[in-house]
Design a protein around this motif. Structure first.
Motif, PDB file in Angstrom:
ATOM      1  N   THR A  79      37.715  27.839  41.551  1.00 28.21           N
ATOM      2  CA  THR A  79      38.684  27.971  42.646  1.00 28.21           C
ATOM      3  C   THR A  79      40.036  28.417  42.108  1.00 28.21           C
ATOM      4  O   THR A  79      40.690  29.300  42.686  1.00 28.21           O
ATOM      5  N   LEU A  82      39.833  32.175  41.139  1.00 24.44           N
ATOM      6  CA  LEU A  82      39.813  33.061  42.305  1.00 24.44           C
ATOM      7  C   LEU A  82      41.159  33.065  43.033  1.00 24.44           C
ATOM      8  O   LEU A  82      41.599  34.104  43.529  1.00 24.44           O
ATOM      9  N   LYS A  83      41.823  31.920  43.050  1.00 25.24           N
ATOM     10  CA  LYS A  83      43.170  31.854  43.639  1.00 25.24           C
ATOM     11  C   LYS A  83      44.136  32.734  42.840  1.00 25.24           C
ATOM     12  O   LYS A  83      44.917  33.493  43.410  1.00 25.24           O
ATOM     13  N   ASP A  84      44.065  32.642  41.520  1.00 22.75           N
ATOM     14  CA  ASP A  84      44.920  33.455  40.649  1.00 22.75           C
ATOM     15  C   ASP A  84      44.665  34.943  40.869  1.00 22.75           C
ATOM     16  O   ASP A  84      45.601  35.730  41.002  1.00 22.75           O
ATOM     17  N   VAL A  85      43.401  35.327  40.942  1.00 20.14           N
ATOM     18  CA  VAL A  85      43.040  36.732  41.159  1.00 20.14           C
ATOM     19  C   VAL A  85      43.558  37.200  42.518  1.00 20.14           C
ATOM     20  O   VAL A  85      44.118  38.284  42.642  1.00 20.14           O
ATOM     21  N   HIS A  86      43.393  36.357  43.529  1.00 17.49           N
ATOM     22  CA  HIS A  86      43.859  36.704  44.878  1.00 17.49           C
ATOM     23  C   HIS A  86      45.388  36.853  44.909  1.00 17.49           C
ATOM     24  O   HIS A  86      45.913  37.803  45.497  1.00 17.49           O
ATOM     25  N   LEU A  87      46.106  35.920  44.275  1.00 18.37           N
ATOM     26  CA  LEU A  87      47.571  35.977  44.271  1.00 18.37           C
ATOM     27  C   LEU A  87      48.098  37.200  43.527  1.00 18.37           C
ATOM     28  O   LEU A  87      49.100  37.793  43.931  1.00 18.37           O
ATOM     29  N   ALA A  89      46.568  39.997  43.293  1.00 17.71           N
ATOM     30  CA  ALA A  89      46.197  41.170  44.103  1.00 17.71           C
ATOM     31  C   ALA A  89      46.069  42.423  43.242  1.00 17.71           C
ATOM     32  O   ALA A  89      46.678  43.456  43.500  1.00 17.71           O
TER      33      ALA A  89
END
Length: 152
Positions: A79, A82-87, A89
């Protein structure tokens, strides 16, 4: 077109859980810890970083992490990834890019996650100074944890 290093680990078996997709090494917690086998660490795969301070804090993070890897759960680590990757962008091939200004945040996160000594602020300042003046031949002296000076 991907420039720079191409991550490849032909000596690792599929059972270790590490795979490279579009130059993203999946899944490494904090760009270091194999979430499937948390005693397996990767040091130095982040790029556009000041190498030696990065290697230093990554090694110190991993040494502290493996003292008690069971305190971190796979689901939470994934989690976080994936949060880091999403942030960030960014496309997958830039997942391991830290660079400026993210290096401060990344180093702080590593230190805070496992409660280790932080990188001295002067190191960040010197890295930023050198990044802004790459084509200039200058020498510096670190004065204390906060300050450096140019050697004339």
């Amino acid at each position: 077109m991907i420039k720079g290093y191409q991550y490849s680990y032909p000596f690792l078996t599929p059972e270790c859980g590490i795979r490279v997709e579009d130059n993203w090494v999946k899944y490494l917690y904090k760009h270091i810890v194999n979430v499937d086998h948390p005693t397996m660490g990767f040091i130095g795969i982040t790029f556009k970083v000041c190498p030696f301070p990065t290697f230093d804090i990554q090694v110190r993070f991993f040494l502290e992490f493996i003292k008690n890897p069971s305190r971190f759960f796979r689901e939470e680590m994934v989690t976080d990834i994936l949060k880091d990757v999403h942030l960030k962008a960014v496309p997958p091939h830039h997942v391991h890019l830290i660079g400026m200004p993210l290096h401060r945040t990344y180093f702080e996160d590593l230190a805070n996650t496992v409660k280790i000594r932080k990188v001295r602020p002067v190191i960040h300042r010197l890295y930023e100074e050198l990044s802004n003046n790459r084509n200039v031949d200058k020498r510096y002296r670190i004065l204390n944890d906060e300050e450096f000076t140019e050697i004339k």
